[in-house]
Design a protein around this motif. Structure first.
Motif, PDB file in Angstrom:
ATOM      1  N   ALA A   1       0.850  -1.198   0.000  1.00  0.00           N
ATOM      2  CA  ALA A   1       0.000   0.000   0.000  1.00  0.00           C
ATOM      3  C   ALA A   1       0.884   1.245   0.000  1.00  0.00           C
ATOM      4  O   ALA A   1       1.857   1.328   0.756  1.00  0.00           O
ATOM      5  CB  ALA A   1      -0.919   0.000   1.215  1.00  0.00           C
ATOM      6  N   ARG A   2       0.547   2.196  -0.865  1.00  0.00           N
ATOM      7  CA  ARG A   2       1.295   3.460  -0.932  1.00  0.00           C
ATOM      8  C   ARG A   2       0.319   4.590  -1.226  1.00  0.00           C
ATOM      9  O   ARG A   2      -0.772   4.351  -1.761  1.00  0.00           O
ATOM     10  CB  ARG A   2       2.369   3.403  -2.023  1.00  0.00           C
ATOM     11  N   PRO A   3       0.682   5.821  -0.889  1.00  0.00           N
ATOM     12  CA  PRO A   3      -0.171   6.954  -1.263  1.00  0.00           C
ATOM     13  C   PRO A   3      -0.250   7.051  -2.789  1.00  0.00           C
ATOM     14  O   PRO A   3       0.770   6.981  -3.474  1.00  0.00           O
ATOM     15  CB  PRO A   3       0.558   8.168  -0.669  1.00  0.00           C
ATOM     16  N   TYR A   4      -1.477   7.187  -3.292  1.00  0.00           N
ATOM     17  CA  TYR A   4      -1.687   7.160  -4.737  1.00  0.00           C
ATOM     18  C   TYR A   4      -2.301   8.485  -5.174  1.00  0.00           C
ATOM     19  O   TYR A   4      -3.426   8.828  -4.786  1.00  0.00           O
ATOM     20  CB  TYR A   4      -2.606   5.984  -5.084  1.00  0.00           C
ATOM     21  N   THR A   5      -1.572   9.224  -5.984  1.00  0.00           N
ATOM     22  CA  THR A   5      -1.970  10.586  -6.345  1.00  0.00           C
ATOM     23  C   THR A   5      -3.349  10.669  -7.015  1.00  0.00           C
ATOM     24  O   THR A   5      -4.137  11.562  -6.673  1.00  0.00           O
ATOM     25  CB  THR A   5      -0.891  11.225  -7.240  1.00  0.00           C
ATOM     26  N   PRO A   6      -3.710   9.768  -7.959  1.00  0.00           N
ATOM     27  CA  PRO A   6      -5.054   9.868  -8.549  1.00  0.00           C
ATOM     28  C   PRO A   6      -6.185   9.686  -7.532  1.00  0.00           C
ATOM     29  O   PRO A   6      -7.331  10.048  -7.809  1.00  0.00           O
ATOM     30  CB  PRO A   6      -5.067   8.740  -9.585  1.00  0.00           C
ATOM     31  N   MET A   7      -5.865   9.130  -6.345  1.00  0.00           N
ATOM     32  CA  MET A   7      -6.852   8.995  -5.266  1.00  0.00           C
ATOM     33  C   MET A   7      -6.601  10.031  -4.173  1.00  0.00           C
ATOM     34  O   MET A   7      -6.914   9.825  -3.013  1.00  0.00           O
ATOM     35  CB  MET A   7      -6.803   7.581  -4.679  1.00  0.00           C
ATOM     36  N   ARG A   8      -6.015  11.166  -4.573  1.00  0.00           N
ATOM     37  CA  ARG A   8      -5.733  12.282  -3.659  1.00  0.00           C
ATOM     38  C   ARG A   8      -4.853  11.867  -2.483  1.00  0.00           C
ATOM     39  O   ARG A   8      -5.033  12.343  -1.350  1.00  0.00           O
ATOM     40  CB  ARG A   8      -7.040  12.910  -3.158  1.00  0.00           C
ATOM     41  N   GLY A   9      -3.932  10.962  -2.758  1.00  0.00           N
ATOM     42  CA  GLY A   9      -2.970  10.569  -1.742  1.00  0.00           C
ATOM     43  C   GLY A   9      -3.427   9.470  -0.808  1.00  0.00           C
ATOM     44  O   GLY A   9      -2.696   9.085   0.113  1.00  0.00           O
ATOM     45  N   ALA A  10      -4.640   8.925  -1.027  1.00  0.00           N
ATOM     46  CA  ALA A  10      -5.110   7.816  -0.184  1.00  0.00           C
ATOM     47  C   ALA A  10      -4.247   6.579  -0.449  1.00  0.00           C
ATOM     48  O   ALA A  10      -3.710   6.394  -1.541  1.00  0.00           O
ATOM     49  CB  ALA A  10      -6.576   7.503  -0.497  1.00  0.00           C
ATOM     50  N   LEU A  11      -4.119   5.732   0.575  1.00  0.00           N
ATOM     51  CA  LEU A  11      -3.328   4.516   0.425  1.00  0.00           C
ATOM     52  C   LEU A  11      -4.044   3.525  -0.486  1.00  0.00           C
ATOM     53  O   LEU A  11      -5.250   3.326  -0.381  1.00  0.00           O
ATOM     54  CB  LEU A  11      -3.083   3.865   1.788  1.00  0.00           C
ATOM     55  N   SER A  12      -3.270   2.898  -1.375  1.00  0.00           N
ATOM     56  CA  SER A  12      -3.832   1.882  -2.256  1.00  0.00           C
ATOM     57  C   SER A  12      -2.731   0.899  -2.638  1.00  0.00           C
ATOM     58  O   SER A  12      -1.549   1.258  -2.677  1.00  0.00           O
ATOM     59  CB  SER A  12      -4.418   2.521  -3.516  1.00  0.00           C
ATOM     60  N   THR A  13      -3.119  -0.339  -2.898  1.00  0.00           N
ATOM     61  CA  THR A  13      -2.139  -1.345  -3.327  1.00  0.00           C
ATOM     62  C   THR A  13      -1.883  -1.144  -4.818  1.00  0.00           C
ATOM     63  O   THR A  13      -2.525  -1.754  -5.669  1.00  0.00           O
ATOM     64  CB  THR A  13      -2.656  -2.773  -3.048  1.00  0.00           C
ATOM     65  N   VAL A  14      -0.929  -0.275  -5.112  1.00  0.00           N
ATOM     66  CA  VAL A  14      -0.551   0.051  -6.495  1.00  0.00           C
ATOM     67  C   VAL A  14       0.943  -0.195  -6.670  1.00  0.00           C
ATOM     68  O   VAL A  14       1.726  -0.075  -5.724  1.00  0.00           O
ATOM     69  CB  VAL A  14      -0.895   1.511  -6.855  1.00  0.00           C
ATOM     70  N   TRP A  15       1.338  -0.547  -7.885  1.00  0.00           N
ATOM     71  CA  TRP A  15       2.751  -0.860  -8.156  1.00  0.00           C
ATOM     72  C   TRP A  15       3.611   0.379  -8.240  1.00  0.00           C
ATOM     73  O   TRP A  15       4.811   0.332  -7.969  1.00  0.00           O
ATOM     74  CB  TRP A  15       2.854  -1.682  -9.443  1.00  0.00           C
ATOM     75  N   PHE A  16       2.998   1.498  -8.626  1.00  0.00           N
ATOM     76  CA  PHE A  16       3.750   2.759  -8.728  1.00  0.00           C
ATOM     77  C   PHE A  16       2.772   3.916  -8.630  1.00  0.00           C
ATOM     78  O   PHE A  16       1.555   3.727  -8.733  1.00  0.00           O
ATOM     79  CB  PHE A  16       4.543   2.822 -10.054  1.00  0.00           C
ATOM     80  N   ASP A  17       3.302   5.102  -8.439  1.00  0.00           N
ATOM     81  CA  ASP A  17       2.451   6.292  -8.398  1.00  0.00           C
ATOM     82  C   ASP A  17       2.442   6.945  -9.779  1.00  0.00           C
ATOM     83  O   ASP A  17       3.304   6.667 -10.622  1.00  0.00           O
ATOM     84  CB  ASP A  17       2.977   7.277  -7.347  1.00  0.00           C
ATOM     85  N   ARG A  18       1.451   7.769 -10.027  1.00  0.00           N
ATOM     86  CA  ARG A  18       1.413   8.575 -11.242  1.00  0.00           C
ATOM     87  C   ARG A  18       0.612   9.833 -10.972  1.00  0.00           C
ATOM     88  O   ARG A  18      -0.265   9.839 -10.101  1.00  0.00           O
ATOM     89  CB  ARG A  18       0.834   7.790 -12.408  1.00  0.00           C
ATOM     90  N   LEU A  19       0.887  10.880 -11.723  1.00  0.00           N
ATOM     91  CA  LEU A  19       0.191  12.142 -11.505  1.00  0.00           C
ATOM     92  C   LEU A  19      -1.282  12.016 -11.862  1.00  0.00           C
ATOM     93  O   LEU A  19      -2.151  12.568 -11.190  1.00  0.00           O
ATOM     94  CB  LEU A  19       0.839  13.251 -12.334  1.00  0.00           C
ATOM     95  N   LYS A  20      -1.557  11.286 -12.937  1.00  0.00           N
ATOM     96  CA  LYS A  20      -2.933  11.029 -13.351  1.00  0.00           C
ATOM     97  C   LYS A  20      -2.933   9.836 -14.295  1.00  0.00           C
ATOM     98  O   LYS A  20      -1.879   9.421 -14.789  1.00  0.00           O
ATOM     99  CB  LYS A  20      -3.547  12.266 -14.036  1.00  0.00           C
ATOM    100  N   ILE A  21      -4.114   9.269 -14.531  1.00  0.00           N
ATOM    101  CA  ILE A  21      -4.223   8.133 -15.447  1.00  0.00           C
ATOM    102  C   ILE A  21      -4.305   8.707 -16.858  1.00  0.00           C
ATOM    103  O   ILE A  21      -5.375   9.019 -17.377  1.00  0.00           O
ATOM    104  CB  ILE A  21      -5.445   7.259 -15.100  1.00  0.00           C
ATOM    105  N   SER A  22      -3.135   8.892 -17.457  1.00  0.00           N
ATOM    106  CA  SER A  22      -3.038   9.532 -18.760  1.00  0.00           C
ATOM    107  C   SER A  22      -1.782   9.064 -19.469  1.00  0.00           C
ATOM    108  O   SER A  22      -0.786   8.733 -18.833  1.00  0.00           O
ATOM    109  CB  SER A  22      -3.007  11.059 -18.603  1.00  0.00           C
ATOM    110  N   GLN A  23      -1.833   9.071 -20.776  1.00  0.00           N
ATOM    111  CA  GLN A  23      -0.674   8.730 -21.594  1.00  0.00           C
ATOM    112  C   GLN A  23       0.328   9.872 -21.645  1.00  0.00           C
ATOM    113  O   GLN A  23       1.500   9.651 -21.954  1.00  0.00           O
ATOM    114  CB  GLN A  23      -1.159   8.443 -23.022  1.00  0.00           C
ATOM    115  N   ASP A  24      -0.123  11.063 -21.351  1.00  0.00           N
ATOM    116  CA  ASP A  24       0.672  12.260 -21.637  1.00  0.00           C
ATOM    117  C   ASP A  24       1.535  12.764 -20.486  1.00  0.00           C
ATOM    118  O   ASP A  24       2.397  13.609 -20.696  1.00  0.00           O
ATOM    119  CB  ASP A  24      -0.255  13.402 -22.089  1.00  0.00           C
ATOM    120  N   CYS A  25       1.306  12.288 -19.268  1.00  0.00           N
ATOM    121  CA  CYS A  25       2.070  12.831 -18.145  1.00  0.00           C
ATOM    122  C   CYS A  25       3.392  12.071 -17.973  1.00  0.00           C
ATOM    123  O   CYS A  25       3.523  10.931 -18.413  1.00  0.00           O
ATOM    124  CB  CYS A  25       1.248  12.794 -16.858  1.00  0.00           C
ATOM    125  N   PRO A  26       4.380  12.697 -17.328  1.00  0.00           N
ATOM    126  CA  PRO A  26       5.664  12.013 -17.101  1.00  0.00           C
ATOM    127  C   PRO A  26       5.480  10.810 -16.173  1.00  0.00           C
ATOM    128  O   PRO A  26       4.602  10.798 -15.316  1.00  0.00           O
ATOM    129  CB  PRO A  26       6.530  13.092 -16.419  1.00  0.00           C
TER     130      PRO A  26
END
Length: 236
Positions: free
Chosen positions: A62-87
């Motif tokens: 579990a890690r803070p997940y930015t698309p969920m406003r920093g809520a903890l979620s079992t995700v493999w990595f973080d991302r700014l948003k669910i988009s093809q265009d962001c770094p």
């Protein structure tokens, strides 16, 4: 560095015979290894099981997940948003590649060479698998991505291009995406396949008719056949 790598929780389906190959199957965002295994078992009967292949389902920490406003979620990595265009969030991607590398190391210690391993995943798990295989473990037998995509300028694309230009091998890619998934997501998935194929990967893309952002029996049957073709019982 190795001392800081955390140990992942995981479940596995053991082979019914001698263990000579391994598949690592990564879940989507917010899921768990046990959740994905249960889903696979619901979709395909018998479940994704083999006489000689161990199928491993790790769980992301579990890690803070930015698309969920920093809520903890079992995700493999973080991302700014669910988009093809962001770094890409390389810090979390690289850290998780190290952590998942320990799972690969366990299989190596069990006597399974990398050319008898396949790494894959669903949704975010597929993107994670592509980073792991293309950038860190290109000597595995193959990589698969189900309902997944990479960002437009993904470092994974660059890694494949560099290896092919240097005359080095890259894993074979198997990709599936449902035609009724969000139209943009299907397009992003197909573009990921296209870029990797043009970079020099042997790559297959299957559009699954009528499938939303989920697994299906036809898809899993295709995957099972591909796994067996790459990891035959009497393989080298």
């Amino acid at each position: 560095m190795a001392a800081s790598v955390q140990r992942l929780q995981k479940c596995a389906v053991s082979p019914t015979g001698k263990h000579t190959a391994s598949v690592i199957f990564l879940h989507g965002s917010g899921d768990t290894g046990q959740g994905l295994r249960a889903w696979v078992r619901d979709v395909i009967t018998p479940e994704l099981a083999f006489s000689h292949i161990r199928v491993i389902y790790p769980t992301a920490p579990a890690r803070p997940y930015t698309p969920m406003r920093g809520a903890l979620s079992t995700v493999w990595f973080d991302r700014l948003k669910i988009s093809q265009d962001c770094p890409e969030h390389l810090e979390s991607l690289d850290s998780m590649c190290s952590t998942l590398g320990a799972v690969i190391e366990e299989e190596l210690k069990a006597g399974v060479p990398k050319h008898r391993m396949i790494i894959g995943g669903f949704s975010m798990g597929g993107a994670m698998a592509l980073h792991l295989a293309c950038r860190y473990h290109p000597d595995v037998a193959g990589v698969y991505a189900l309902s997944s995509f990479l960002n437009k300028d993904s470092i994974a694309f660059q890694a494949v291009e560099q290896r092919v230009a240097a005359g080095q091998s890259v894993p074979e890619l198997f990709q599936c995406h449902g035609t009724k998934d969000d139209l943009v997501l299907h397009q992003w998935g197909e573009e990921t396949w296209s870029v990797l194929r043009k970079a020099g990967m042997a790559a297959t893309f299957h559009s699954i008719p009528g499938l939303y952002h989920q697994l299906s029996r036809p898809e899993m049957e295709l995957l099972r056949s591909w796994i067996l073709a790459k990891l035959p019982p009497d393989g080298p």
